[in-house]
Design a protein around this motif. Structure first.
Motif, PDB file in Angstrom:
ATOM      1  N   LYS A 141      26.388 -65.429  22.469  1.00  0.00           N
ATOM      2  CA  LYS A 141      27.564 -64.978  23.205  1.00  0.00           C
ATOM      3  C   LYS A 141      27.942 -63.579  22.752  1.00  0.00           C
ATOM      4  O   LYS A 141      28.143 -63.341  21.549  1.00  0.00           O
ATOM      5  CB  LYS A 141      28.745 -65.928  22.970  1.00  0.00           C
ATOM      6  CG  LYS A 141      28.585 -67.299  23.590  1.00  0.00           C
ATOM      7  CD  LYS A 141      29.835 -68.139  23.370  1.00  0.00           C
ATOM      8  CE  LYS A 141      29.716 -69.513  24.010  1.00  0.00           C
ATOM      9  NZ  LYS A 141      30.952 -70.319  23.775  1.00  0.00           N
ATOM     10  N   LEU A 142      28.042 -62.656  23.693  1.00  0.00           N
ATOM     11  CA  LEU A 142      28.388 -61.286  23.339  1.00  0.00           C
ATOM     12  C   LEU A 142      29.750 -61.212  22.661  1.00  0.00           C
ATOM     13  O   LEU A 142      29.973 -60.368  21.777  1.00  0.00           O
ATOM     14  CB  LEU A 142      28.359 -60.399  24.595  1.00  0.00           C
ATOM     15  CG  LEU A 142      28.553 -58.892  24.361  1.00  0.00           C
ATOM     16  CD1 LEU A 142      27.510 -58.351  23.396  1.00  0.00           C
ATOM     17  CD2 LEU A 142      28.519 -58.147  25.696  1.00  0.00           C
ATOM     18  N   SER A 143      30.661 -62.089  23.043  1.00  0.00           N
ATOM     19  CA  SER A 143      32.003 -62.093  22.444  1.00  0.00           C
ATOM     20  C   SER A 143      31.934 -62.351  20.934  1.00  0.00           C
ATOM     21  O   SER A 143      32.744 -61.812  20.168  1.00  0.00           O
ATOM     22  CB  SER A 143      32.882 -63.154  23.112  1.00  0.00           C
ATOM     23  OG  SER A 143      32.312 -64.442  22.991  1.00  0.00           O
ATOM     24  N   ASP A 144      30.970 -63.170  20.490  1.00  0.00           N
ATOM     25  CA  ASP A 144      30.805 -63.427  19.062  1.00  0.00           C
ATOM     26  C   ASP A 144      30.283 -62.187  18.336  1.00  0.00           C
ATOM     27  O   ASP A 144      30.692 -61.896  17.211  1.00  0.00           O
ATOM     28  CB  ASP A 144      29.847 -64.601  18.837  1.00  0.00           C
ATOM     29  CG  ASP A 144      30.440 -65.930  19.277  1.00  0.00           C
ATOM     30  OD1 ASP A 144      31.682 -66.036  19.286  1.00  0.00           O
ATOM     31  OD2 ASP A 144      29.668 -66.846  19.600  1.00  0.00           O
ATOM     32  N   THR A 145      29.393 -61.449  18.988  1.00  0.00           N
ATOM     33  CA  THR A 145      28.896 -60.199  18.405  1.00  0.00           C
ATOM     34  C   THR A 145      30.027 -59.186  18.287  1.00  0.00           C
ATOM     35  O   THR A 145      30.159 -58.502  17.265  1.00  0.00           O
ATOM     36  CB  THR A 145      27.761 -59.625  19.274  1.00  0.00           C
ATOM     37  OG1 THR A 145      26.662 -60.547  19.292  1.00  0.00           O
ATOM     38  CG2 THR A 145      27.281 -58.279  18.736  1.00  0.00           C
ATOM     39  N   ILE A 146      30.833 -59.087  19.319  1.00  0.00           N
ATOM     40  CA  ILE A 146      31.969 -58.159  19.306  1.00  0.00           C
ATOM     41  C   ILE A 146      32.939 -58.526  18.183  1.00  0.00           C
ATOM     42  O   ILE A 146      33.450 -57.644  17.470  1.00  0.00           O
ATOM     43  CB  ILE A 146      32.670 -58.164  20.680  1.00  0.00           C
ATOM     44  CG1 ILE A 146      31.768 -57.514  21.725  1.00  0.00           C
ATOM     45  CG2 ILE A 146      34.024 -57.457  20.605  1.00  0.00           C
ATOM     46  CD1 ILE A 146      32.234 -57.687  23.154  1.00  0.00           C
ATOM     47  N   LYS A 147      33.156 -59.813  17.983  1.00  0.00           N
ATOM     48  CA  LYS A 147      34.041 -60.274  16.903  1.00  0.00           C
ATOM     49  C   LYS A 147      33.489 -59.845  15.545  1.00  0.00           C
ATOM     50  O   LYS A 147      34.240 -59.372  14.667  1.00  0.00           O
ATOM     51  CB  LYS A 147      34.169 -61.794  16.963  1.00  0.00           C
ATOM     52  CG  LYS A 147      35.111 -62.389  15.933  1.00  0.00           C
ATOM     53  CD  LYS A 147      35.199 -63.907  16.085  1.00  0.00           C
ATOM     54  CE  LYS A 147      36.102 -64.520  15.021  1.00  0.00           C
ATOM     55  NZ  LYS A 147      36.168 -66.004  15.159  1.00  0.00           N
ATOM     56  N   ASP A 148      32.181 -59.984  15.350  1.00  0.00           N
ATOM     57  CA  ASP A 148      31.543 -59.575  14.090  1.00  0.00           C
ATOM     58  C   ASP A 148      31.684 -58.077  13.860  1.00  0.00           C
ATOM     59  O   ASP A 148      31.934 -57.629  12.735  1.00  0.00           O
ATOM     60  CB  ASP A 148      30.061 -59.953  14.098  1.00  0.00           C
ATOM     61  CG  ASP A 148      29.842 -61.456  13.999  1.00  0.00           C
ATOM     62  OD1 ASP A 148      30.800 -62.170  13.671  1.00  0.00           O
ATOM     63  OD2 ASP A 148      28.701 -61.899  14.257  1.00  0.00           O
ATOM     64  N   ILE A 149      31.515 -57.300  14.915  1.00  0.00           N
ATOM     65  CA  ILE A 149      31.610 -55.837  14.797  1.00  0.00           C
ATOM     66  C   ILE A 149      33.034 -55.431  14.423  1.00  0.00           C
ATOM     67  O   ILE A 149      33.244 -54.570  13.556  1.00  0.00           O
ATOM     68  CB  ILE A 149      31.154 -55.170  16.111  1.00  0.00           C
ATOM     69  CG1 ILE A 149      29.653 -55.381  16.314  1.00  0.00           C
ATOM     70  CG2 ILE A 149      31.489 -53.675  16.107  1.00  0.00           C
ATOM     71  CD1 ILE A 149      29.139 -54.915  17.654  1.00  0.00           C
ATOM     72  N   LYS A 150      33.994 -56.042  15.061  1.00  0.00           N
ATOM     73  CA  LYS A 150      35.399 -55.726  14.732  1.00  0.00           C
ATOM     74  C   LYS A 150      35.703 -56.035  13.268  1.00  0.00           C
ATOM     75  O   LYS A 150      36.436 -55.288  12.603  1.00  0.00           O
ATOM     76  CB  LYS A 150      36.342 -56.525  15.640  1.00  0.00           C
ATOM     77  CG  LYS A 150      36.423 -56.011  17.070  1.00  0.00           C
ATOM     78  CD  LYS A 150      37.408 -56.852  17.873  1.00  0.00           C
ATOM     79  CE  LYS A 150      37.589 -56.309  19.284  1.00  0.00           C
ATOM     80  NZ  LYS A 150      38.544 -57.125  20.083  1.00  0.00           N
TER      81      LYS A 150
ATOM     82  N   SER B  57      22.176 -50.559   5.165  1.00  0.00           N
ATOM     83  CA  SER B  57      23.122 -51.328   4.367  1.00  0.00           C
ATOM     84  C   SER B  57      23.184 -52.781   4.809  1.00  0.00           C
ATOM     85  O   SER B  57      23.332 -53.689   3.985  1.00  0.00           O
ATOM     86  CB  SER B  57      24.526 -50.710   4.476  1.00  0.00           C
ATOM     87  OG  SER B  57      24.512 -49.352   4.095  1.00  0.00           O
ATOM     88  N   LYS B  58      23.071 -53.013   6.117  1.00  0.00           N
ATOM     89  CA  LYS B  58      23.148 -54.381   6.626  1.00  0.00           C
ATOM     90  C   LYS B  58      22.512 -54.455   8.008  1.00  0.00           C
ATOM     91  O   LYS B  58      22.662 -53.531   8.811  1.00  0.00           O
ATOM     92  CB  LYS B  58      24.615 -54.834   6.694  1.00  0.00           C
ATOM     93  CG  LYS B  58      24.806 -56.307   7.048  1.00  0.00           C
ATOM     94  CD  LYS B  58      26.285 -56.690   6.962  1.00  0.00           C
ATOM     95  CE  LYS B  58      26.523 -58.147   7.319  1.00  0.00           C
ATOM     96  NZ  LYS B  58      27.954 -58.522   7.228  1.00  0.00           N
ATOM     97  N   LEU B  59      21.816 -55.538   8.261  1.00  0.00           N
ATOM     98  CA  LEU B  59      21.186 -55.774   9.559  1.00  0.00           C
ATOM     99  C   LEU B  59      21.957 -56.857  10.304  1.00  0.00           C
ATOM    100  O   LEU B  59      22.214 -57.933   9.757  1.00  0.00           O
ATOM    101  CB  LEU B  59      19.734 -56.201   9.370  1.00  0.00           C
ATOM    102  CG  LEU B  59      18.939 -56.568  10.629  1.00  0.00           C
ATOM    103  CD1 LEU B  59      18.808 -55.365  11.558  1.00  0.00           C
ATOM    104  CD2 LEU B  59      17.561 -57.102  10.247  1.00  0.00           C
ATOM    105  N   HIS B  60      22.328 -56.581  11.556  1.00  0.00           N
ATOM    106  CA  HIS B  60      23.025 -57.547  12.408  1.00  0.00           C
ATOM    107  C   HIS B  60      22.119 -57.899  13.592  1.00  0.00           C
ATOM    108  O   HIS B  60      21.342 -57.060  14.057  1.00  0.00           O
ATOM    109  CB  HIS B  60      24.323 -56.968  12.963  1.00  0.00           C
ATOM    110  CG  HIS B  60      25.289 -56.495  11.919  1.00  0.00           C
ATOM    111  ND1 HIS B  60      26.406 -57.224  11.547  1.00  0.00           N
ATOM    112  CD2 HIS B  60      25.316 -55.358  11.158  1.00  0.00           C
ATOM    113  CE1 HIS B  60      27.066 -56.553  10.614  1.00  0.00           C
ATOM    114  NE2 HIS B  60      26.431 -55.425  10.361  1.00  0.00           N
ATOM    115  N   THR B  61      22.234 -59.120  14.078  1.00  0.00           N
ATOM    116  CA  THR B  61      21.507 -59.497  15.294  1.00  0.00           C
ATOM    117  C   THR B  61      22.494 -59.995  16.346  1.00  0.00           C
ATOM    118  O   THR B  61      23.544 -60.555  16.014  1.00  0.00           O
ATOM    119  CB  THR B  61      20.468 -60.599  15.013  1.00  0.00           C
ATOM    120  OG1 THR B  61      21.106 -61.729  14.435  1.00  0.00           O
ATOM    121  CG2 THR B  61      19.383 -60.091  14.078  1.00  0.00           C
TER     122      THR B  61
END
Length: 312
Positions: free
Chosen positions: A50-59, A42-46
């Motif tokens: 900064k891991l904190s930015d990835t965590i924000k996207d996941i939330k 459905s969607k690809l994430h990279t």
């Protein structure tokens, strides 16, 4: 690359067996090509710098479940920080360490990595569909644009690249194998093995067509998909070739498919070349030199069985 390509059956089985679900995939930017054209996603994430930015996207996505197929420190931080229910792949680190350190082969799981990945989602009722791995080529390439007429029919794709020295045959042995193969040969690999490929081509002449450093990965995968047979070392492109069910001869030196659970998966014809030695395997992922200095795992590897498989 190899570990990620073997996650594709998990994504496919999730989407096909739970058709109403959305399946997203998170990986490093360097590996996003494996999933860019995958129809089950459905969607690809990279990962962000900064891991904190990835965590924000996941939330922000408000996921119902995290399927952690990597099980490392980064994914542990993500799971703890997002508070999303999760299921995690069991790496079996201790048994692998014992098998590598003391050569206790009985400690190695007999299950393929794909099967162990799928155990992570078994509680959802998802079962192995027993189909090959997936790779979707991004463009409609033509052989006439990538190969000369002499190499457009019934050619053997030889993947001569690999990240580490102990995964690659010396050039003189590659030349001996190529000499014995009856078909035209296309050499595949990156810029890092271009000098090797040039030497092989200069030695054997028109039998060889060298694409190393000239084609991108997607084009190389296309060439593998159209090959009569494939020959390669323990490297990503060799594993990706399994998506196209081509007869495959894989050559193993300091690493072994059993330790990693990455024997050729769901292909109709394969041959694994490797010799029994008390010092083998010397590592899980390969080394820059033989720890004992003799490199017998490759130098003593007989060429004849490999040539016979390719010519059969």
């Amino acid at each position: 690359m190899g570990d990620i390509i073997y996650t594709t059956p998990v994504v496919r089985c999730l989407k096909e067996q739970l058709p109403d679900c959305e399946v997203h995939f998170l990986t490093k930017p360097a590996f996003q090509y494996i999933y860019q054209n995958n129809p089950y996603l459905s969607k690809l994430h990279t990962l962000k710098p900064k891991l904190s930015d990835t965590i924000k996207d996941i939330k922000a996505e408000k996921f119902d479940l995290i399927v952690d197929l990597h099980n490392n420190l980064r994914t542990s931080i993500i799971k703890l920080s997002t508070h999303i229910p999760s299921t995690t792949y069991k790496k079996d680190r201790i048994n692998k360490w014992l098998a590598l350190k003391f050569k206790w082969k009985k400690m190695i799981s007999q299950k393929h990595l794909v099967e162990r990945y799928l155990e992570t989602v078994k509680f959802l009722g998802v079962q192995n569909d027993n189909k090959p791995i997936d790779y979707y080529i991004s463009k409609d390439y033509q052989l006439k644009d990538l190969l000369p007429p002499s190499h457009q029919e019934k050619y053997v794709a030889f993947v001569i690249g690999a990240t580490h020295f102990t995964k690659r045959l010396p050039n003189d042995q590659i030349i001996k194998i190529c000499e014995g193969i009856d078909s035209p040969i296309v050499l595949l690999g990156g810029q890092d093995v271009k000098e090797n490929a040039d030497l092989i081509q200069n030695t054997l002449g028109n039998k060889i067509y060298n694409t190393c450093g000239l084609t991108n990965l997607d084009q190389s995968v296309f060439l593998v998909s159209k090959a009569h047979k494939v020959l390669g070392f323990d490297t990503g492109l060799t594993h990706i070739s399994e998506a196209f069910n081509k007869p495959l001869a894989s050559i193993w030196g300091g690493t072994t498919p059993e330790l990693l659970g990455v024997q050729p998966y769901k292909i109709s014809e394969s041959f694994i070349a490797g010799i029994e030695l008390s010092c083998r395997p010397c590592s899980k992922f390969g080394l820059e030199k033989c720890p004992l200095g003799h490199f017998k795992c490759m130098k003593d590897l007989p060429e004849a069985p490999i040539i016979d498989f390719i010519n059969s």
